[in-house]
Design a protein around this motif. Structure first.
Motif, PDB file in Angstrom:
ATOM      1  N   THR A 104       0.846  -1.196   0.000  1.00 49.63           N
ATOM      2  CA  THR A 104       0.000   0.000   0.000  1.00 49.63           C
ATOM      3  C   THR A 104       0.880   1.245   0.000  1.00 49.63           C
ATOM      4  OG1 THR A 104      -0.095  -0.118   2.409  1.00 49.63           O
ATOM      5  CG2 THR A 104      -1.937  -1.087   1.210  1.00 49.63           C
ATOM      6  N   ILE A 131       0.983   6.919   3.593  1.00 47.32           N
ATOM      7  CA  ILE A 131      -0.115   7.843   3.845  1.00 47.32           C
ATOM      8  C   ILE A 131       0.194   9.235   3.281  1.00 47.32           C
ATOM      9  CG2 ILE A 131       0.721   8.340   6.204  1.00 47.32           C
ATOM     10  CD1 ILE A 131      -2.919   8.040   5.763  1.00 47.32           C
ATOM     11  N   THR A 150       8.913  10.134   2.940  1.00 49.97           N
ATOM     12  CA  THR A 150       7.602   9.503   3.101  1.00 49.97           C
ATOM     13  C   THR A 150       7.279   9.433   4.596  1.00 49.97           C
ATOM     14  OG1 THR A 150       8.488   7.276   3.243  1.00 49.97           O
ATOM     15  CG2 THR A 150       7.910   8.066   1.049  1.00 49.97           C
ATOM     16  N   ARG A 207       2.313   5.310   8.172  1.00 50.62           N
ATOM     17  CA  ARG A 207       1.001   5.347   8.810  1.00 50.62           C
ATOM     18  C   ARG A 207       1.074   5.103  10.320  1.00 50.62           C
ATOM     19  NH1 ARG A 207      -3.696   4.606   5.409  1.00 50.62           N
ATOM     20  NH2 ARG A 207      -2.286   4.289   3.665  1.00 50.62           N
ATOM     21  N   ILE A 233      -1.056  11.980  -1.218  1.00 51.93           N
ATOM     22  CA  ILE A 233      -1.746  11.485  -0.035  1.00 51.93           C
ATOM     23  C   ILE A 233      -2.345  10.130  -0.401  1.00 51.93           C
ATOM     24  CG2 ILE A 233      -3.564  11.909   1.663  1.00 51.93           C
ATOM     25  CD1 ILE A 233      -3.194  14.916   1.126  1.00 51.93           C
ATOM     26  N   GLU A 234      -1.941   9.107   0.303  1.00 53.92           N
ATOM     27  CA  GLU A 234      -2.336   7.724   0.005  1.00 53.92           C
ATOM     28  C   GLU A 234      -2.134   7.405  -1.470  1.00 53.92           C
ATOM     29  OE1 GLU A 234      -6.298   7.754   2.042  1.00 53.92           O
ATOM     30  OE2 GLU A 234      -5.327   6.213   3.278  1.00 53.92           O
ATOM     31  N   LYS A 285      -6.760  11.935   8.655  1.00 59.62           N
ATOM     32  CA  LYS A 285      -5.875  10.761   8.662  1.00 59.62           C
ATOM     33  C   LYS A 285      -4.463  11.175   9.032  1.00 59.62           C
ATOM     34  CE  LYS A 285      -8.479   8.556   4.968  1.00 59.62           C
ATOM     35  NZ  LYS A 285      -8.540   8.424   3.504  1.00 59.62           N
ATOM     36  N   THR A 297      -2.009   9.603  11.870  1.00 57.25           N
ATOM     37  CA  THR A 297      -0.583   9.729  11.578  1.00 57.25           C
ATOM     38  C   THR A 297      -0.164  11.156  11.906  1.00 57.25           C
ATOM     39  OG1 THR A 297      -0.770   8.089   9.830  1.00 57.25           O
ATOM     40  CG2 THR A 297       1.118   9.594   9.724  1.00 57.25           C
TER      41      THR A 297
END
Ligand code: ADP
Ligand code: MG
Length: 247
Positions: free
Chosen positions: A2, A5, A27, A30, A64-65, A167, A198
């Motif tokens: 994944t 975040i 980076t 999360r 973002i994500e 988030k 986060t």
């Protein structure tokens, strides 16, 4: 795998001839606490302005994500899950603690119900209650913000940033000007937040940075000088020379 975040890729901005943020990449993992440190003027708050959409980068990207959100205005960044507090205060001093929180929580109400009276805003009111509890401000709910101590005001600012259930929470020097006791309380509070959000933090209290952070990023003259675990940063000669050696 994944996507992280939050990711900054080669972010840059200049003011006149000054490269305030110069090709900065990192980076954010999360549910971890990532802290940005560096001397005054290193570009930390400007970096937050680029990430939160307050400033548009001259170069680079904000993801973002895994979704490229570069150049989006702050409300779009917020919709994508990002919230921030400010180094300079963002409170309504003549309103009560509860009213400040209610305004910030109003975004949780469905649009179709947006014009109902505030007293009927159930989602917002429930959030206000939660935040008053969590931030130990329940007995101060009806107090004007101007009547709070400095430490309480800074705590309220963190609560406001959390109101929209982000988030990722960006906190710019939340302990600035606090007493030692208030600083310790705030550190414990931030640590507890990392269970469901986060945290990307800018902090100047090195003791707090080392005890609180999972990951540390060092800025110097607009550039990323180093990043790593707190112990590695403490022992990094370049960091010591640029920063830790000259408190
Ligand atoms: P930090 O938060 O690390 O102390 P800042 O990001 O606030 O540093 O500032 C980095 C540099 O950019 C400083 O030299 C500051 O004076 C300059 N700067 C920040 N914002 C602006 C602006 N809007 N216009 C011009 N210069 C700015
Ligand atoms: Mg700053």
């Amino acid at each position: 795998m994944t996507a992280p975040i939050l990711e900054a890729r080669g972010l840059s901005i200049a003011f006149g001839g000054l490269r305030a943020v110069d090709n900065v990449s990192f980076t954010v993992a999360r549910n971890r606490i990532t802290t940005i440190i560096g001397p005054n003027g290193a570009g930390k708050s400007t970096l937050f302005n680029l990430i939160s959409g307050a400033l548009r980068p001259r170069g680079g990207q904000v993801l973002i994500e895994g979704v490229d959100q570069t150049g989006q205005p702050p409300y779009r960044m917020q919709a994508a899950g990002l919230a921030r507090s400010f180094q300079i205060t963002n409170l309504f001093f003549e309103l009560s603690v509860g009213e400040n929180l209610r305004l910030a929580s109003q975004i949780l109400e469905p649009w179709s119900l947006a014009l109902r009276p505030v007293s009927a805003s159930h989602a917002a009111l429930a959030r206000v209650d939660e935040l008053l509890q969590r931030f130990s401000l329940k007995d101060k709910a009806s107090f004007r913000v101007s009547a709070l101590s400095h430490g309480e005001q800074r705590r309220l600012e963190v609560a406001l940033a959390l109101a929209c259930k982000p988030k990722v929470l960006l906190l710019d020097e939340p302990t600035q000007g606090m007493s030692h006791g208030d600083t310790q309380d705030t550190a414990a509070l931030i640590k507890s937040l990392a269970n469901d959000v986060t945290v990307l933090l800018i902090e100047h209290d090195i003791g707090l940075v080392m005890s609180l952070s999972d990951h540390v990023i060092v800025m110097h003259q607009g550039q990323k000088l180093a990043e790593g675990a707190p112990a590695d940063i403490r022992n990094n000669p370049a960091v010591q020379a640029a920063y830790l050696g000259h408190p």
